[in-house]
Design a protein around this motif. Structure first.
Motif, PDB file in Angstrom:
ATOM      1  N   LEU A  74       0.858  -1.200   0.000  1.00 32.24           N
ATOM      2  CA  LEU A  74       0.000   0.000   0.000  1.00 32.24           C
ATOM      3  C   LEU A  74       0.888   1.243   0.000  1.00 32.24           C
ATOM      4  CD1 LEU A  74      -2.716  -1.109   2.588  1.00 32.24           C
ATOM      5  CD2 LEU A  74      -2.830  -1.191   0.091  1.00 32.24           C
ATOM      6  N   ILE A  75       1.680   1.381  -1.053  1.00 34.08           N
ATOM      7  CA  ILE A  75       2.752   2.370  -1.054  1.00 34.08           C
ATOM      8  C   ILE A  75       2.220   3.798  -0.981  1.00 34.08           C
ATOM      9  CG2 ILE A  75       4.747   3.243  -2.328  1.00 34.08           C
ATOM     10  CD1 ILE A  75       5.055   0.449  -3.524  1.00 34.08           C
ATOM     11  N   GLU A  76       1.235   4.115  -1.780  1.00 38.78           N
ATOM     12  CA  GLU A  76       0.698   5.484  -1.766  1.00 38.78           C
ATOM     13  C   GLU A  76       0.085   5.818  -0.408  1.00 38.78           C
ATOM     14  OE1 GLU A  76       0.034   9.262  -2.724  1.00 38.78           O
ATOM     15  OE2 GLU A  76       1.116   7.852  -4.012  1.00 38.78           O
ATOM     16  N   GLY A  77      -0.635   4.866   0.164  1.00 39.22           N
ATOM     17  CA  GLY A  77      -1.224   5.095   1.475  1.00 39.22           C
ATOM     18  C   GLY A  77      -0.168   5.329   2.540  1.00 39.22           C
ATOM     19  N   LEU A  78       0.919   4.560   2.493  1.00 35.17           N
ATOM     20  CA  LEU A  78       1.992   4.724   3.469  1.00 35.17           C
ATOM     21  C   LEU A  78       2.713   6.053   3.266  1.00 35.17           C
ATOM     22  CD1 LEU A  78       3.486   1.100   3.620  1.00 35.17           C
ATOM     23  CD2 LEU A  78       1.749   2.161   5.083  1.00 35.17           C
ATOM     24  N   TRP A  79       2.878   6.460   2.002  1.00 32.30           N
ATOM     25  CA  TRP A  79       3.516   7.758   1.730  1.00 32.30           C
ATOM     26  C   TRP A  79       2.689   8.882   2.354  1.00 32.30           C
ATOM     27  CZ3 TRP A  79       3.545  12.684   0.140  1.00 32.30           C
ATOM     28  CH2 TRP A  79       4.742  13.247  -0.283  1.00 32.30           C
ATOM     29  N   GLN A  80       1.392   8.839   2.129  1.00 33.97           N
ATOM     30  CA  GLN A  80       0.525   9.886   2.669  1.00 33.97           C
ATOM     31  C   GLN A  80       0.495   9.857   4.197  1.00 33.97           C
ATOM     32  OE1 GLN A  80      -0.661  12.287   0.898  1.00 33.97           O
ATOM     33  NE2 GLN A  80      -0.134  11.424  -1.107  1.00 33.97           N
ATOM     34  N   LYS A  81       0.551   8.681   4.769  1.00 30.81           N
ATOM     35  CA  LYS A  81       0.580   8.555   6.224  1.00 30.81           C
ATOM     36  C   LYS A  81       1.848   9.190   6.787  1.00 30.81           C
ATOM     37  CE  LYS A  81       0.391   5.002   9.871  1.00 30.81           C
ATOM     38  NZ  LYS A  81       0.227   3.541  10.123  1.00 30.81           N
ATOM     39  N   MET A  82       2.988   8.891   6.188  1.00 29.81           N
ATOM     40  CA  MET A  82       4.252   9.470   6.651  1.00 29.81           C
ATOM     41  C   MET A  82       4.244  10.983   6.505  1.00 29.81           C
ATOM     42  SD  MET A  82       7.230   6.788   5.403  1.00 29.81           S
ATOM     43  CE  MET A  82       6.711   6.673   3.686  1.00 29.81           C
ATOM     44  N   PHE A  83       3.734  11.453   5.393  1.00 32.68           N
ATOM     45  CA  PHE A  83       3.714  12.892   5.122  1.00 32.68           C
ATOM     46  C   PHE A  83       2.797  13.616   6.109  1.00 32.68           C
ATOM     47  CE2 PHE A  83       2.271  16.603   2.518  1.00 32.68           C
ATOM     48  CZ  PHE A  83       3.516  17.194   2.340  1.00 32.68           C
ATOM     49  N   ALA A  84       1.638  13.052   6.372  1.00 35.33           N
ATOM     50  CA  ALA A  84       0.662  13.701   7.249  1.00 35.33           C
ATOM     51  C   ALA A  84       1.125  13.727   8.702  1.00 35.33           C
ATOM     52  CB  ALA A  84      -0.687  12.986   7.145  1.00 35.33           C
ATOM     53  N   ARG A  85       1.794  12.667   9.122  1.00 36.18           N
ATOM     54  CA  ARG A  85       2.149  12.552  10.539  1.00 36.18           C
ATOM     55  C   ARG A  85       3.501  13.173  10.886  1.00 36.18           C
ATOM     56  NH1 ARG A  85      -0.060   6.646  12.637  1.00 36.18           N
ATOM     57  NH2 ARG A  85      -2.186   6.840  11.803  1.00 36.18           N
ATOM     58  N   THR A  86       4.144  13.790   9.923  1.00 33.46           N
ATOM     59  CA  THR A  86       5.424  14.466  10.220  1.00 33.46           C
ATOM     60  C   THR A  86       5.342  15.960   9.959  1.00 33.46           C
ATOM     61  OG1 THR A  86       6.203  13.933   7.972  1.00 33.46           O
ATOM     62  CG2 THR A  86       6.843  12.423   9.743  1.00 33.46           C
ATOM     63  N   ARG A  87       4.149  16.488   9.830  1.00 37.03           N
ATOM     64  CA  ARG A  87       4.016  17.897   9.460  1.00 37.03           C
ATOM     65  C   ARG A  87       4.623  18.832  10.502  1.00 37.03           C
ATOM     66  NH1 ARG A  87      -2.565  18.668  10.071  1.00 37.03           N
ATOM     67  NH2 ARG A  87      -2.701  18.271  12.317  1.00 37.03           N
ATOM     68  N   GLN A  88       4.695  18.380  11.767  1.00 34.43           N
ATOM     69  CA  GLN A  88       5.269  19.241  12.792  1.00 34.43           C
ATOM     70  C   GLN A  88       6.767  19.433  12.615  1.00 34.43           C
ATOM     71  OE1 GLN A  88       4.186  16.164  13.156  1.00 34.43           O
ATOM     72  NE2 GLN A  88       5.056  15.086  14.934  1.00 34.43           N
ATOM     73  N   PHE A  89       7.388  18.571  11.799  1.00 29.19           N
ATOM     74  CA  PHE A  89       8.818  18.677  11.543  1.00 29.19           C
ATOM     75  C   PHE A  89       9.124  19.468  10.270  1.00 29.19           C
ATOM     76  CE2 PHE A  89       8.345  14.409  13.623  1.00 29.19           C
ATOM     77  CZ  PHE A  89       8.793  14.827  14.873  1.00 29.19           C
ATOM     78  N   GLY A  90       8.101  19.851   9.512  1.00 29.50           N
ATOM     79  CA  GLY A  90       8.314  20.563   8.265  1.00 29.50           C
ATOM     80  C   GLY A  90       8.079  19.669   7.062  1.00 29.50           C
ATOM     81  N   ARG A  91       7.929  20.279   5.905  1.00 27.45           N
ATOM     82  CA  ARG A  91       7.574  19.552   4.686  1.00 27.45           C
ATOM     83  C   ARG A  91       8.776  19.218   3.805  1.00 27.45           C
ATOM     84  NH1 ARG A  91       3.026  17.226   6.012  1.00 27.45           N
ATOM     85  NH2 ARG A  91       1.137  18.424   5.642  1.00 27.45           N
TER      86      ARG A  91
END
Length: 359
Positions: A74-91
């Motif tokens: 589920l590569i796209e889902g995992l990418w979005q999960k990682m991106f969403a849950r690290t927003r406090q560290f910057g994009r």
């Protein structure tokens, strides 16, 4: 299938003697490998931007816990999960480096599961890719004749193009050049840079692709001035002429150069390539790290319709030449032929990994 472990391997290769660009002197080459292990004994390999070692900490402490037990397909889902849950560290920066390495490894897993080389799994546009020699660095004692000899060597090996460094100038109408390490070493006046380019053009011949890389050293005005001065030498492109964050100064860019280890791996770089295609722009990925990133970039460019040429670093680098059991080779005509092996189609040499492992 589930992810059971994610590991990082930090590598380091000493450059002796060091070589330089307008962005600094290179005394070491680094690499940060990412391995994803599944419960079905399929292991994927990726590479992340090193980020001074901090990237490994993000992977192991932040991303690994949220991915253990997940389905690696589920590569796209995992990418979005990682991106969403690290927003406090910057994009951008280290977090995106970390996501990149994991994404590349996930796609390697997918190719192995599908029993397809990754470029074919991604759609496939071509099975041979033109590579250009990436070299022409500054080095103490390296003359213009030495540089021309380097270019002649690349041409003799079949390369139809070369990229060289320029911009290590005393005055560039920008303060950034003098913020790098050892800024005073190997400085040349702009006129000497022009002479260096002229010598390489003569060595390569009139039809070869000749690119220059400024490593963000020039102001927009100075970049335009130097661009006009270099016109007689028919440059294929001028890379990173101005500061990274100077969007307006780069507004006329016509070649897009994402780095898979910095920009979000295959998943994000394919989106970048699609956007570039929508605007009729070609893509030539930046690939200046270990053999793993080189392999990933090869599959990436072979899978997109607007892929242009592949950067093939030619500086001494054990992380490129020794890391794989079967190194990536350029054919006599300057092309690289992709294999039919699944995933990235590479296997690490354990002895080389231990030789260059850095803790």
């Amino acid at each position: 299938m589930k992810i059971v472990d994610i590991r990082t391997i930090l590598l380091s290769y000493r450059c002796d003697p060091p070589y330089g660009s307008a962005g600094g002197m290179q005394a070491r080459r680094g690499g940060l490998l990412v391995e994803i292990e599944t419960d079905e004994r399929v292991t994927g390999i990726g590479e992340a931007g090193v980020g001074g070692g901090a990237t490994a900490s993000v992977i192991e402490r932040v991303l690994r816990p949220m991915l253990i037990g997940e389905d690696p397909m589920l590569i796209e889902g995992l990418w979005q999960k990682m991106f969403a849950r690290t927003r406090q560290f910057g994009r951008r920066g280290i977090v995106m480096n970390a996501i990149s390495g994991i994404d590349i490894a996930l796609w390697d897993v997918a190719g192995k599961v599908a029993k397809l080389p990754l470029y074919r799994l991604l759609g496939g546009c071509r099975d041979r890719v033109e590579a250009y020699a990436s070299g022409g660095f500054y080095q103490e004692g390296k003359s213009i004749d030495d540089l021309a000899g380097e270019a002649e060597g690349y041409r003799a090996r079949g390369f139809k193009g070369m990229k060289m460094k320029v911009g290590r100038n005393p005055s560039t109408q920008s303060h950034l050049r003098h913020l790098v390490d050892h800024a005073e070493l190997c400085e040349v006046e702009p006129e000497e840079d022009i002479a260096r380019v002229a010598a390489v053009r003569r060595a390569l011949g009139p039809r070869a692709k000749l690119m220059v890389d400024v490593n963000c050293a020039w102001s927009p005005a100075f970049a335009i001035e130097m661009g006009h001065a270099l016109e007689p030498h028919k440059l294929y492109w001028i890379e990173e002429p101005v500061a990274t964050d100077d969007i307006a100064g780069s507004a006329m860019v016509d070649i897009v150069q994402p780095d898979l280890a910095w920009s979000g791996g295959f998943s994000e770089c394919r989106r970048i390539a699609a956007l570039a295609q929508a605007h009729h722009r070609m893509v030539a990925p930046h690939a200046f790290a270990s053999a793993v990133l080189l392999a990933a970039s090869l599959h990436f460019i072979a899978s997109i319709p607007n892929g242009l040429v592949l950067e093939f670093d030619q500086n001494p680098n054990g992380l490129r030449d020794e890391l794989l059991k079967e190194p990536i080779r350029v054919d006599d005509d300057g092309m690289i032929t992709l294999t039919g092996r699944p995933g990235l189609g590479i296997e690490l040499d354990p002895k080389a990994v231990e030789r260059y492992r850095s803790e």
